[in-house]
Design an enzyme around this catalytic site. Sequence first.
Site, PDB file in Angstrom:
ATOM      1  N   PRO A   1       9.898   1.237  -0.315  1.00 62.02           N
ATOM      2  CA  PRO A   1       9.048   1.170  -1.511  1.00 62.02           C
ATOM      3  C   PRO A   1       7.605   1.545  -1.182  1.00 62.02           C
ATOM      4  CG  PRO A   1      10.402  -0.796  -1.331  1.00 62.02           C
ATOM      5  CD  PRO A   1      10.568  -0.053  -0.046  1.00 62.02           C
ATOM      6  N   GLU A   2       6.973   2.252  -2.112  1.00 61.31           N
ATOM      7  CA  GLU A   2       5.567   2.594  -1.913  1.00 61.31           C
ATOM      8  C   GLU A   2       4.686   1.483  -2.478  1.00 61.31           C
ATOM      9  OE1 GLU A   2       4.486   6.639  -2.256  1.00 61.31           O
ATOM     10  OE2 GLU A   2       6.534   7.364  -2.031  1.00 61.31           O
TER      11      GLU A   2
ATOM     12  N   LYS B   1       1.801  -1.789   1.692  1.00 58.65           N
ATOM     13  CA  LYS B   1       3.213  -2.128   1.554  1.00 58.65           C
ATOM     14  C   LYS B   1       3.500  -3.569   1.986  1.00 58.65           C
ATOM     15  CE  LYS B   1       4.471   2.709   2.212  1.00 58.65           C
ATOM     16  NZ  LYS B   1       5.315   3.698   2.915  1.00 58.65           N
TER      17      LYS B   1
ATOM     18  N   ARG C   1      -6.271  -3.717  10.388  1.00 53.55           N
ATOM     19  CA  ARG C   1      -5.552  -2.544  10.916  1.00 53.55           C
ATOM     20  C   ARG C   1      -5.154  -1.560   9.824  1.00 53.55           C
ATOM     21  NH1 ARG C   1      -2.453  -6.613  13.567  1.00 53.55           N
ATOM     22  NH2 ARG C   1      -0.602  -5.980  12.373  1.00 53.55           N
TER      23      ARG C   1
ATOM     24  N   ASN D   1       6.027   8.701   0.855  1.00 50.12           N
ATOM     25  CA  ASN D   1       6.446  10.101   0.857  1.00 50.12           C
ATOM     26  C   ASN D   1       6.276  10.783  -0.492  1.00 50.12           C
ATOM     27  OD1 ASN D   1       7.311  12.265   2.324  1.00 50.12           O
ATOM     28  ND2 ASN D   1       9.481  11.774   2.206  1.00 50.12           N
TER      29      ASN D   1
ATOM     30  N   ARG E   1      10.325  12.474   8.474  1.00 54.05           N
ATOM     31  CA  ARG E   1      10.372  12.352   7.011  1.00 54.05           C
ATOM     32  C   ARG E   1      10.364  13.741   6.391  1.00 54.05           C
ATOM     33  NH1 ARG E   1       8.696   7.387   5.170  1.00 54.05           N
ATOM     34  NH2 ARG E   1       9.696   8.050   3.231  1.00 54.05           N
TER      35      ARG E   1
END
Length: 269
Positions: A2-3, A52, A121, A162, A258
């Site tokens: 999931p984005e 995410k 991060r 993506n 990807r």
Amino acid sequence: MPEGHTLHRHARMHHRRYAGHPVAVSSPQGRFAAQASLLDGRKLARAEAHGKHLFHVYGPDAIVHIHLGLAGIFDERKLPLLAPVGQVRMRVAGRTHWTDLRGPNACELWTSDDVARLQARLGPDPLRKDADPEKAWTRISKSRVSLAALLMDQAVLAGVGNVYRAEILFRHGVAPMTTGRELDQIVFKEMWDDLVELMNYGVKAGQIDTVRPEHMPEVMGREPRKDAHGGEVYVYRRHGLPCYICGTEVAKAELAGRNLFWCPTCQPE
């Protein structure tokens, strides 16, 4: 995977349904049982997301960190409670609804210090009000790495996956293999503002739509897109099909494991 808009959508839903009230927390699967017992009956302060990652905040000493990974899903239901189906890592039940979490990459009890270390991060998230796009630009503008790779780096931009990667590059006519240091700062600002708008729409709609009104099926007289991801897109998973703008066949290549999609004409090298 999931984005970011999906995690923000769940965060907003969980905050609306559970925040401000005591909730029942359990782990039918058992893998989160010890941690769930420390939370059961406590009041959920808020739910929020960064990229995410999703956080259920009960207090500075008790924050559930969730990363869905490739297989994790939330099952959202109205009361009454039903028997668990499958391997439910965590169940949260409130006054009107309940949520089951299955198959996450991470479901762990953290402190506010743990969250702060993670967020340090991560790159800025276009869906967060505290996002600083200059932090992303500083890294991008000095990089010899391709934008196709940089946009997927969560340390550069948090939440972009993506689909958004392919679509934002297309919408701004940027070739995927353009390096970060070759990108004009004005174009980056336009891409960032576009991501903010597109991803916020994704939160509200529950799907990714990136096609402008003049290129929608009803305007162009074409069939709507049929894909498990839903939504209308320009190039994502459209390899071998004609570009809506110029008719060139949409290209596909693999980058860092990807699939990458682009139009060679609309996004010239």
